[in-house]
Write a protein that holds these residues in place. Sequence first.
Motif, mmCIF file in Angstrom:
data_model
loop_
_atom_site.group_PDB
_atom_site.id
_atom_site.type_symbol
_atom_site.label_atom_id
_atom_site.label_comp_id
_atom_site.label_asym_id
_atom_site.label_seq_id
_atom_site.Cartn_x
_atom_site.Cartn_y
_atom_site.Cartn_z
ATOM 1 N N ARG A 31 0.654 -0.982 -0.060
ATOM 2 C CA ARG A 31 0.170 -0.151 0.161
ATOM 3 C C ARG A 31 0.827 0.861 -0.211
ATOM 4 O O ARG A 31 1.905 1.881 0.634
ATOM 5 N N TRP A 32 0.907 2.285 -0.915
ATOM 6 C CA TRP A 32 1.762 2.979 -1.241
ATOM 7 C C TRP A 32 0.754 4.243 -0.563
ATOM 8 O O TRP A 32 -0.744 4.486 -0.252
ATOM 9 N N SER A 33 1.317 4.976 0.550
ATOM 10 C CA SER A 33 1.025 6.105 0.571
ATOM 11 C C SER A 33 1.903 7.571 0.522
ATOM 12 O O SER A 33 3.065 7.302 0.577
ATOM 13 N N LEU A 34 1.173 8.487 -0.288
ATOM 14 C CA LEU A 34 2.267 9.751 -1.591
ATOM 15 C C LEU A 34 2.283 10.716 -0.945
ATOM 16 O O LEU A 34 0.962 11.522 -0.436
ATOM 17 N N PRO A 35 2.885 11.353 -0.501
ATOM 18 C CA PRO A 35 3.017 12.886 -0.132
ATOM 19 C C PRO A 35 2.480 14.011 -0.935
ATOM 20 O O PRO A 35 2.372 13.796 -2.263
ATOM 21 N N ALA A 36 2.208 15.223 -0.385
ATOM 22 C CA ALA A 36 1.557 15.859 -1.490
ATOM 23 C C ALA A 36 2.708 16.841 -2.327
ATOM 24 O O ALA A 36 1.856 17.539 -3.344
ATOM 25 N N PHE A 51 2.879 -9.813 15.456
ATOM 26 C CA PHE A 51 2.459 -10.824 14.504
ATOM 27 C C PHE A 51 1.653 -11.332 13.949
ATOM 28 O O PHE A 51 1.945 -12.345 13.274
ATOM 29 N N VAL A 52 0.437 -11.742 14.765
ATOM 30 C CA VAL A 52 -1.071 -12.576 14.438
ATOM 31 C C VAL A 52 -2.088 -11.953 13.526
ATOM 32 O O VAL A 52 -2.571 -12.414 13.049
ATOM 33 N N ALA A 53 -1.358 -10.752 13.001
ATOM 34 C CA ALA A 53 -2.825 -9.985 12.978
ATOM 35 C C ALA A 53 -2.416 -8.490 11.743
ATOM 36 O O ALA A 53 -1.162 -7.867 11.875
ATOM 37 N N GLY A 54 -3.664 -7.855 12.053
ATOM 38 C CA GLY A 54 -2.990 -6.241 10.522
ATOM 39 C C GLY A 54 -2.904 -6.271 9.195
ATOM 40 O O GLY A 54 -2.111 -7.446 8.910
ATOM 41 N N THR A 55 -2.929 -5.374 8.616
ATOM 42 C CA THR A 55 -2.285 -5.363 7.184
ATOM 43 C C THR A 55 -2.631 -4.055 7.319
ATOM 44 O O THR A 55 -1.856 -2.735 7.997
ATOM 45 N N PRO A 56 -1.669 -3.599 5.779
ATOM 46 C CA PRO A 56 -1.379 -2.430 5.792
ATOM 47 C C PRO A 56 -2.687 -1.188 5.597
ATOM 48 O O PRO A 56 -1.808 -0.224 6.424
ATOM 49 N N ARG A 57 -3.453 -1.590 5.297
ATOM 50 C CA ARG A 57 -4.541 -1.091 5.664
ATOM 51 C C ARG A 57 -5.132 -0.156 6.884
ATOM 52 O O ARG A 57 -5.138 0.494 7.250
ATOM 53 N N GLU A 58 -5.040 -1.205 7.808
ATOM 54 C CA GLU A 58 -4.825 -0.779 9.377
ATOM 55 C C GLU A 58 -3.778 0.108 9.230
ATOM 56 O O GLU A 58 -3.658 0.113 11.400
ATOM 57 N N GLY A 59 -3.008 -0.106 9.128
ATOM 58 C CA GLY A 59 -1.252 0.794 9.333
ATOM 59 C C GLY A 59 -2.150 1.988 8.887
ATOM 60 O O GLY A 59 -0.529 3.140 8.484
ATOM 61 N N TYR A 248 -3.191 2.022 17.484
ATOM 62 C CA TYR A 248 -2.557 2.029 15.809
ATOM 63 C C TYR A 248 -3.403 1.753 14.536
ATOM 64 O O TYR A 248 -3.263 1.964 13.744
ATOM 65 N N ARG A 249 -4.349 0.668 15.419
ATOM 66 C CA ARG A 249 -5.341 -0.560 14.169
ATOM 67 C C ARG A 249 -6.472 0.252 13.511
ATOM 68 O O ARG A 249 -7.154 -0.463 12.688
ATOM 69 N N ASP A 250 -6.719 1.628 14.915
ATOM 70 C CA ASP A 250 -7.912 2.250 14.923
ATOM 71 C C ASP A 250 -8.538 2.521 14.093
ATOM 72 O O ASP A 250 -7.628 3.658 13.127
#
Length: 290
Positions: A31-36, A51-59, A248-250
Amino acid sequence: MSLSDPSAAAIPSVREEPLSLPGMDGTLALRWSLPAAAPVALVLHLHAGAFVAGTPREGARVAAVLAAEGALVASLGYPLAPQRPFPEALEAVHAALIWLQRQRKKLQATGLPLLLAGEEAGGNLAAAAALAAHDRGVPPLHGQILLSPMLDVCTGTASQRDAQASAAHCPWAEGWRQYLSCASDVLHPYAAPGRALRLAGLPPALLVSAADDPLRDETRAYAARLREAGVAVSEARLDGPTGWPASYRDPGPAPWAEALRPHVRAFLQSCCGQRRPLHSGIPDRASAQG
């Protein structure tokens, strides 16, 4: 879109795509996050999730802070335990670092410093990948940003005991049990960087915890050990409440983001100076397959 376009939105643009890496089965999410504006750094970012959960979108909350301060951010969906225990995630992160290094021309990011960033379990992987890159000699790194990282299998610090006083179970202890497939992994520096003996020569580090962060004691301890090894360290502790590391993942706005931004900004400036390319971009889907 050219990232130097002054009409770009203030909120970083995002793009998601699969990534195939040499030696890795299947594909990983990227997942790319681009600066302005034109970026000042290229950052591989690693999400939380014990280590057992999470995704780039949740980060996305941390990635957005990095991008808002000028980084071109690649958030990696690394392999998760227990199906893929240590060292699979670490090796995927190292492979992704090498891939990013080789993609500089396609990214139009030639000359940008390359950094690692991660929170909680992602902070563990960022610290471990910095160790691996130093030991293996590739790729050259300019910095590591560790936010309340999980660094030590021992979960008996005072800050963790306080946090777990009324809890039924410890999510970090359970995460460690799932991540480490055998007892000897506990002693491996790439599994538990907080216990690594050879820290000299690592890239500069920013370590951030919070007053209400259960992982603040091990974050502080690792910062002290890095300093003793001669590593340049910037350290900060945010005032609470932050809800770290669970928050962090909210989804939605991050109340701690504005407090974190100046620390990220100062660190990026110290690592990267004021160097900016004329243009920057992200590879098309074909080039992202390696």
